[in-house]
Motif scaffolding. Sequence first.
Motif, PDB file in Angstrom:
ATOM      1  N   MET A   1       0.837  -1.186   0.000  1.00 37.91           N
ATOM      2  CA  MET A   1       0.000   0.000   0.000  1.00 37.91           C
ATOM      3  C   MET A   1       0.883   1.251   0.000  1.00 37.91           C
ATOM      4  O   MET A   1       1.657   1.421  -0.904  1.00 37.91           O
ATOM      5  N   THR A   2       0.835   2.069   1.028  1.00 44.79           N
ATOM      6  CA  THR A   2       1.522   3.352   0.915  1.00 44.79           C
ATOM      7  C   THR A   2       2.984   3.319   1.356  1.00 44.79           C
ATOM      8  O   THR A   2       3.717   4.248   1.107  1.00 44.79           O
ATOM      9  N   THR A   3       3.396   2.253   2.021  1.00 47.60           N
ATOM     10  CA  THR A   3       4.759   2.243   2.550  1.00 47.60           C
ATOM     11  C   THR A   3       5.789   2.124   1.438  1.00 47.60           C
ATOM     12  O   THR A   3       5.621   1.333   0.519  1.00 47.60           O
ATOM     13  N   PRO A   4       6.866   2.920   1.514  1.00 41.88           N
ATOM     14  CA  PRO A   4       7.875   2.820   0.479  1.00 41.88           C
ATOM     15  C   PRO A   4       8.540   1.445   0.494  1.00 41.88           C
ATOM     16  O   PRO A   4       8.688   0.857   1.544  1.00 41.88           O
ATOM     17  N   HIS A   5       8.912   0.990  -0.677  1.00 38.37           N
ATOM     18  CA  HIS A   5       9.547  -0.324  -0.753  1.00 38.37           C
ATOM     19  C   HIS A   5      11.042  -0.177  -0.531  1.00 38.37           C
ATOM     20  O   HIS A   5      11.666   0.687  -1.128  1.00 38.37           O
ATOM     21  N   PRO A   6      11.633  -1.031   0.296  1.00 41.06           N
ATOM     22  CA  PRO A   6      13.074  -1.009   0.386  1.00 41.06           C
ATOM     23  C   PRO A   6      13.648  -1.339  -0.992  1.00 41.06           C
ATOM     24  O   PRO A   6      13.014  -2.069  -1.748  1.00 41.06           O
ATOM     25  N   GLN A   7      14.778  -0.771  -1.327  1.00 38.23           N
ATOM     26  CA  GLN A   7      15.325  -0.896  -2.673  1.00 38.23           C
ATOM     27  C   GLN A   7      15.339  -2.334  -3.189  1.00 38.23           C
ATOM     28  O   GLN A   7      14.950  -2.603  -4.306  1.00 38.23           O
ATOM     29  N   ALA A   8      15.769  -3.293  -2.305  1.00 44.50           N
ATOM     30  CA  ALA A   8      15.903  -4.667  -2.747  1.00 44.50           C
ATOM     31  C   ALA A   8      14.556  -5.254  -3.145  1.00 44.50           C
ATOM     32  O   ALA A   8      14.465  -6.049  -4.069  1.00 44.50           O
ATOM     33  N   ALA A   9      13.481  -4.847  -2.449  1.00 44.56           N
ATOM     34  CA  ALA A   9      12.171  -5.439  -2.707  1.00 44.56           C
ATOM     35  C   ALA A   9      11.326  -4.564  -3.630  1.00 44.56           C
ATOM     36  O   ALA A   9      10.163  -4.848  -3.837  1.00 44.56           O
ATOM     37  N   ASN A  10      11.904  -3.532  -4.163  1.00 42.56           N
ATOM     38  CA  ASN A  10      11.133  -2.609  -5.000  1.00 42.56           C
ATOM     39  C   ASN A  10      10.795  -3.250  -6.347  1.00 42.56           C
ATOM     40  O   ASN A  10      11.679  -3.441  -7.176  1.00 42.56           O
ATOM     41  N   PRO A  11       9.502  -3.552  -6.588  1.00 48.83           N
ATOM     42  CA  PRO A  11       9.140  -4.226  -7.841  1.00 48.83           C
ATOM     43  C   PRO A  11       9.409  -3.370  -9.078  1.00 48.83           C
ATOM     44  O   PRO A  11       9.444  -3.888 -10.184  1.00 48.83           O
ATOM     45  N   LEU A  12       9.565  -2.050  -8.879  1.00 43.48           N
ATOM     46  CA  LEU A  12       9.732  -1.168 -10.035  1.00 43.48           C
ATOM     47  C   LEU A  12      11.194  -0.854 -10.354  1.00 43.48           C
ATOM     48  O   LEU A  12      11.466  -0.036 -11.225  1.00 43.48           O
ATOM     49  N   ARG A  13      12.120  -1.522  -9.643  1.00 49.40           N
ATOM     50  CA  ARG A  13      13.524  -1.110  -9.804  1.00 49.40           C
ATOM     51  C   ARG A  13      14.033  -1.281 -11.236  1.00 49.40           C
ATOM     52  O   ARG A  13      14.896  -0.528 -11.671  1.00 49.40           O
ATOM     53  N   ALA A  14      13.472  -2.247 -11.971  1.00 50.15           N
ATOM     54  CA  ALA A  14      13.938  -2.450 -13.342  1.00 50.15           C
ATOM     55  C   ALA A  14      12.907  -2.009 -14.381  1.00 50.15           C
ATOM     56  O   ALA A  14      13.085  -2.257 -15.565  1.00 50.15           O
ATOM     57  N   ALA A  15      11.834  -1.364 -13.915  1.00 48.02           N
ATOM     58  CA  ALA A  15      10.759  -1.022 -14.858  1.00 48.02           C
ATOM     59  C   ALA A  15      11.093   0.224 -15.658  1.00 48.02           C
ATOM     60  O   ALA A  15      11.799   1.112 -15.193  1.00 48.02           O
ATOM     61  N   GLN A  16      10.576   0.259 -16.873  1.00 50.93           N
ATOM     62  CA  GLN A  16      10.659   1.466 -17.699  1.00 50.93           C
ATOM     63  C   GLN A  16       9.222   1.929 -17.898  1.00 50.93           C
ATOM     64  O   GLN A  16       8.386   1.173 -18.398  1.00 50.93           O
ATOM     65  N   LEU A  17       8.909   3.147 -17.451  1.00 51.83           N
ATOM     66  CA  LEU A  17       7.515   3.595 -17.452  1.00 51.83           C
ATOM     67  C   LEU A  17       7.248   4.640 -18.520  1.00 51.83           C
ATOM     68  O   LEU A  17       8.049   5.563 -18.698  1.00 51.83           O
ATOM     69  N   SER A  18       6.126   4.463 -19.189  1.00 49.98           N
ATOM     70  CA  SER A  18       5.737   5.427 -20.214  1.00 49.98           C
ATOM     71  C   SER A  18       4.368   6.001 -19.854  1.00 49.98           C
ATOM     72  O   SER A  18       3.435   5.244 -19.574  1.00 49.98           O
ATOM     73  N   PHE A  19       4.259   7.317 -19.838  1.00 50.62           N
ATOM     74  CA  PHE A  19       2.977   7.974 -19.522  1.00 50.62           C
ATOM     75  C   PHE A  19       2.451   8.661 -20.777  1.00 50.62           C
ATOM     76  O   PHE A  19       3.086   9.597 -21.281  1.00 50.62           O
ATOM     77  N   VAL A  20       1.323   8.187 -21.253  1.00 50.49           N
ATOM     78  CA  VAL A  20       0.719   8.779 -22.448  1.00 50.49           C
ATOM     79  C   VAL A  20      -0.332   9.780 -21.987  1.00 50.49           C
ATOM     80  O   VAL A  20      -1.383   9.413 -21.475  1.00 50.49           O
ATOM     81  N   GLY A  21      -0.014  11.082 -22.142  1.00 49.21           N
ATOM     82  CA  GLY A  21      -0.876  12.154 -21.642  1.00 49.21           C
ATOM     83  C   GLY A  21      -0.515  12.463 -20.199  1.00 49.21           C
ATOM     84  O   GLY A  21      -0.937  11.769 -19.284  1.00 49.21           O
ATOM     85  N   VAL A  22       0.331  13.468 -20.003  1.00 51.06           N
ATOM     86  CA  VAL A  22       0.753  13.778 -18.625  1.00 51.06           C
ATOM     87  C   VAL A  22       0.013  15.025 -18.147  1.00 51.06           C
ATOM     88  O   VAL A  22       0.484  16.148 -18.279  1.00 51.06           O
ATOM     89  N   GLY A  23      -1.191  14.795 -17.596  1.00 52.96           N
ATOM     90  CA  GLY A  23      -1.981  15.866 -17.000  1.00 52.96           C
ATOM     91  C   GLY A  23      -1.881  15.768 -15.485  1.00 52.96           C
ATOM     92  O   GLY A  23      -0.847  15.377 -14.937  1.00 52.96           O
TER      93      GLY A  23
END
Length: 295
Positions: free
Chosen positions: A1-23
Amino acid sequence: MTTPHPQAANPLRAAQLSFVGVGVMAEAMIAGLLRRQLVSRGQIVGSHPRPARREELQTHYGIRMVESNRDAATHKASRSDATPTEDGGPSIVVLAIKPQRVGKVFQELKGALDESQLVLSIVAGARMETIANELEHPAVVRAMPNTPAQIGQGMTTWTATPQVTDRQLEEVRALLGALGREMHVENENMIDMATALSATGPTYIFMMMEALVDAGVHMGFSRHVSEELVIQTMLGSVLFARESHKHPAELRNMVTSPGGTSAEAIYQMEKGGLRTVLSKAVYAAYQRAVALGRK
Ligand SMILES: NC(=O)c1ccc[n+]([C@@H]2O[C@H](COP(=O)([O-])OP(=O)(O)OC[C@H]3O[C@@H](n4cnc5c(N)ncnc54)[C@H](OP(=O)(O)O)[C@@H]3O)[C@@H](O)[C@H]2O)c1
């Protein structure tokens, strides 16, 4: 939920994110992700049609902004300092345009996505089947946030097609957690229900807030005094309800003495049909959400 993930357990550490429409919403997500250090600036690319908005986001967040939605959603906009999918494209493509723009964006992205990518849509009313068919891409998550997400206090519900992998579900959980609390729900009917309850929810609260402030002014308080009394009372009551884990009726009974002020106020609220009005309002919003999804 809202708690920050420790670096080792961060599921997004290798993700590349694309935002289509940045409002407003996509910016809230980007700001939350960077603030919580779930991703680095180099992992984010966004697309926007207006040069001034691209410049603004690039300067403020140091993220890469491009004009073409298709470039943002495919390998063309990836950077070498992030770990993208095998073909080099963004691993998650977030659709954050307004519903009236989604048809055009579908045309631009149709057939462009690799099967390892995930589409995460926050577009109100856009059903997963439509998104999957229009984009010719089966891995889709549909999420419904609300406006307090802009300060990291949102409530976002989401659901996924069966093609979304366990790893992608974890990534989505972390991504939406950047907006506040997130909750996975079983199906899209529950997204329509949450649209009525939590996504439309601030409307009910703000209207009650406004009515109470006006009631204070009616008695003779200045507007700013009335606002402070009402906002802190609402905030305190909500936190009290959450922390005490007591049923709202029990909390209400605690402040209702025989023949007292609360009893008098409750009598008038029941007489005026407050509960019925709220219930009807939520149900009407639910029916509207279902109808908009069918369009
Ligand atoms: N805000 C909420 O509380 C909330 C809650 C639940 C769901 N949602 C959903 O989230 C989505 C985004 O909402 P929002 O409040 O962030 O809206 P928004 O601030 O209007 O964001 C959409 C952005 O997309 C840009 N845009 C317009 N045409 C585009 C195109 N062809 N390609 C790429 N970008 C384009 C808009 O630019 P311009 O400003 O130049 O038009 C705007 O900056 C909507 O579908 C909405 O239904 C929002």
